[in-house]
Write an enzyme that holds these catalytic residues in place. Structure first.
Site, PDB file in Angstrom:
ATOM      1  N   HIS A  17       0.836  -1.207   0.000  1.00  0.00           N
ATOM      2  CA  HIS A  17       0.000   0.000   0.000  1.00  0.00           C
ATOM      3  C   HIS A  17       0.867   1.253   0.000  1.00  0.00           C
ATOM      4  CE1 HIS A  17      -3.132  -2.592   2.247  1.00  0.00           C
ATOM      5  NE2 HIS A  17      -3.641  -2.355   1.050  1.00  0.00           N
ATOM      6  N   LYS A  41     -18.219  -6.017   7.816  1.00  0.00           N
ATOM      7  CA  LYS A  41     -16.963  -6.685   8.158  1.00  0.00           C
ATOM      8  C   LYS A  41     -16.415  -6.143   9.468  1.00  0.00           C
ATOM      9  CE  LYS A  41     -15.116  -7.934   3.643  1.00  0.00           C
ATOM     10  NZ  LYS A  41     -13.961  -7.786   2.749  1.00  0.00           N
TER      11      LYS A  41
END
Length: 159
Positions: A17, A41
């Protein structure tokens, strides 16, 4: 000002990332890191914890802003006048899905998507894989910024 967004769940942020965010920060005046809120989630880290970790590990870039978002990414872009989404591609399988998303986003709002091939060092890397390996005691220290690795080890020790 040239602005772009790097979206994701970042649970946790990995060196992969960071590579994409860092490369985007060289191309754009401001890079927004949008931490996706997905109510269905349960993340390992809270949204606020992710934001703080990302802020700390991207501070040296100097042009990264980090915040959360819920809903359509194109709405996030419209609200902030961001014309471009930057996405890393690890493999051909990523491209199939991401191309559909890019076309949908462009059709909805005119926002463009820039695909950046990942550094081969990180072509296999995902937050999910890092969490799974770390949960079973594997060494993932080379895949995460040191601060994030410390946070991950501490969180897994609590569980």
């Amino acid at each position: 000002m040239r602005r772009a967004v790097c979206p994701g769940s970042f649970d946790p942020i990995t060196n992969g990332h960071l590579d994409i965010i860092g490369r985007a920060s060289k191309l754009y005046d401001v890079v927004h890191v949008a931490v996706m809120i997905n109510q269905s989630k349960k993340g390992l880290f809270t949204i606020d914890e992710r934001i703080e970790l990302i802020r700390q590990v991207t501070a040296d870039f100097g042009n990264v802003e980090v915040e959360s978002f819920h809903g359509l990414l194109v709405d996030f872009c419209k609200q902030r006048d961001i014309p471009a989404i930057v996405k890393g591609l690890r493999a051909v399988s990523d491209f199939d899905y991401e191309l559909q998303m890019a076309q949908m986003n462009n059709g909805l709002s005119g926002v463009e998507t820039l695909f950046v091939p990942t550094n081969p060092t990180y072509s296999f890397l995902s937050s999910s894989l890092v969490k799974e390996v770390a949960t079973w005691g594997g060494d993932v220290s080379h895949l995460l910024p040191p601060l994030v690795h410390e946070a991950l080890v501490a969180r897994l020790a609590q569980q």
